[in-house]
Design an enzyme around this catalytic site. Structure first.
Site, PDB file in Angstrom:
ATOM      1  CE  LYS A 175      -4.022  -1.779   2.536  1.00  0.00           C
ATOM      2  NZ  LYS A 175      -5.013  -1.577   1.477  1.00  0.00           N
ATOM      3  NE  ARG A 223     -11.037  -9.591  -2.319  1.00  0.00           N
ATOM      4  CZ  ARG A 223     -11.360  -8.683  -3.231  1.00  0.00           C
ATOM      5  NH1 ARG A 223     -11.662  -9.046  -4.460  1.00  0.00           N
ATOM      6  NH2 ARG A 223     -11.399  -7.403  -2.903  1.00  0.00           N
TER       7      ARG A 223
END
Ligand code: BES
Ligand code: MN
Ligand code: ZN
Length: 499
Positions: free
Chosen positions: A280, A354
């Protein structure tokens, strides 16, 4: 704080402070009229002179009001009597607490219970006052060496009810308010703790604590070697890059019938999300310590239900890992096999939520659940779509979605449904595996849910994307404790329906 209920006239309360509503414009509430009469028109005189308008946020603190037994009377502006909704009621409580903290009062009798809130009854008002008061009083200062303690902290809070007939109802509302508020508090504390302290191991220890505190709770933890045996290749691919071993925590609360299928809550517990090899950007990366707020809300909600000894079965499943870049970290392009047997091409290691959830959702099958609700700070796209007000809701079973929407309206901890149409599934096509872990441009929240839906075919399932609601950024940065209120309300509603 100690909360109780009592019935009785405001002028007769022998206490530090009596809190009384005033409406706009300059309209006395029933309790204000009683004090006014006792004090020979003192309140109406002040109001006529314009000392307080009754607008939301106005307050006026009075001392030694004639013919009252209390030290202070605090007038609280509530805005237009007919316009008071859930949000306004929260703000009224907030302003009251702020003003009380600045006074010397430590014990309060509140007549805000008479304020009419649209479609809400006295129980709701008491329960939600407690949540609002605790929210306003919440501080997270355990890591500061110099703690700013309140000068004279509030100790006791009494809610006034209309007559003895409402006492039982009021007491029940106090119990509910305190339990849910404690659950919210716990979820906030866990969220606010930094990632060097709140590790997967720390979350496992917190769960074990619930086991000790409540005799109907049993917790267990799967270690990485156990997960390997179960074939949880997706979850393990995320924790590979971290020195902190990943874990799968199960919290079982069984207070319902033996044969009753449990409600299963699954909470994303990424204790820090650096993005992994798909690193990130640096700005605000500190906020990725909040990536375990789904897990925190599951712990908080189950704690609240156990505190209330609700006769129901609930299972909390918490996949918890740290997502870090490293020499042995999983790479973009890697293909892993999930517990379900489906293969996943990891095109972005930052779509890690996920990956840990899909194995936890497969694991959930073994509990033969009535419903499964997962809670996750899953996508930045959810913040783009819905901002900070509702959580995103997606489900493969509309009655379940409706139950959650309704619990959101009741609790004020709202969610908003997005479509889980098959049309979006195409975005998850992979050239090399059964499914890709990202869906490309467009509808990021929906494609994330589509990914999860491949693992939830065997039961009724709903997904709450709490990326926008789990914490606040900016000056008042901090965890919100959401959606503990929503989950707890969902469970309470379920019990109501079966009665
Ligand atoms: N934890 C983040 C989601 C998130 C981002 C929550 C910002 C709150 C604020 C999640 O793991 C993530 O990184 N999601 C990616 C998915 C993308 C790579 C498909 C995102 O939203 O950018
Ligand atoms: Mn991520
Ligand atoms: Zn994440």
């Amino acid at each position: 704080m100690e909360y109780t209920v009592k019935s009785g006239n405001p002028e007769k309360q022998r206490i530090g402070c009596v809190a009384i509503p005033i409406y706009a414009s300059r309209k006395l509430s029933a309790s204000a009229k009683v004090i006014d009469k006792a004090s020979n028109g003192y309140i109406s005189n002040l109001v006529r002179r314009g000392e307080i308008e009754g607008d939301l946020g106005n307050t006026l603190l009075l001392h030694n009001v004639e013919n009252t037994l209390c030290d202070r009377v605090l007038l609280i502006g509530c805005g237009k009597e007919k316009d008071i909704d859930v949000k306004t009621f929260y703000k009224i409580n907030h302003h009251m607490v702020k003003r009380l903290q600045a006074s010397g009062a430590t014990e309060i009798a509140s007549y805000l219970t008479e304020v009419p809130v649209k479609r809400k009854d006295i129980s709701w008002k008491i329960q939600h006052s407690i949540e609002a008061i605790d929210e306003t009083l919440y501080t997270f200062n355990q890591l500061k060496t110099e703690k700013k303690e309140a000068r004279r902290p509030l100790r006791k809070f009494i809610f006034s009810v209309n007559g003895r007939g409402q006492l039982m109802l009021g007491e029940q509302a106090v119990r509910q308010g305190m339990a849910i508020s404690a659950g919210i508090h716990l979820a906030k504390d866990l969220g606010n703790l930094p990632a060097n302290m709140c590790t997967p191991d720390y979350l496992a220890k917190q769960a074990a604590k619930l086991d000790v505190q409540h005799n109907r709770i049993k917790t267990s933890v799967l270690e990485e070697k156990d997960m390997e045996k179960l074939g949880m290749g997706a979850l393990l691919s995320v924790s590979r890059g971290s020195r902190e071993p990943g874990k799968l925590i199960t919290i079982e609360y069984r207070a319902g019938d033996d044969k009753q299928a449990p409600i299963v809550f699954v909470g994303k517990g990424v204790t820090f999300d650096s993005g992994g090899i798909s690193l990130k950007p640096g700005a605000s990366m500190d906020e990725m310590k909040y990536d375990m707020c789904g897990a925190a809300s599951v712990i908080g909600a189950i704690n609240a239900c156990a505190e209330l000894q609700l006769p129901i079965n609930i299972v909390g499943i918490i996949p918890t890992v740290e997502n870090m870049p490293d020499g042995i970290a999983c790479r973009p392009g890697d293909i892993v096999t999930s517990m379900s047997g489906q293969t996943i091409e990891i095109l972005n290691t930052d779509a890690e939520g996920r990956l840990i959830l899909c194995d936890a959702l497969t694991y959930a099958e073994k509990f033969e659940p009535d419903v499964v609700i997962d809670v996750a700070t899953l996508t930045g796209a959810c913040i783009v779509a819905l901002g900070a007000h509702p959580a995103g809701l997606l489900s493969n079973h509309n009655p379940l979605a409706n139950d959650l929407l309704s619990a959101g309206q009741t609790s004020g901890d709202r969610c908003w449904q997005l479509p889980l149409w098959d049309d979006y599934q195409e975005q998850l096509k992979s050239n090399f595996a059964d499914i890709a872990n990202i869906g490309g441009k467009g509808a990021g929240t929906i494609t994330a849910a589509c990914f999860l839906s491949r693992f939830t075919k065997k039961y009724h399932w709903a997904h709450l994307d709490i990326a926008g609601v789990a914490w606040k950024s900016g000056e008042h940065k901090g965890a919100t404790g959401r959606p503990v209120g929503l989950l707890a309300q969902y469970v309470l509603d379920r019990l109501q329906d079966t009665k």
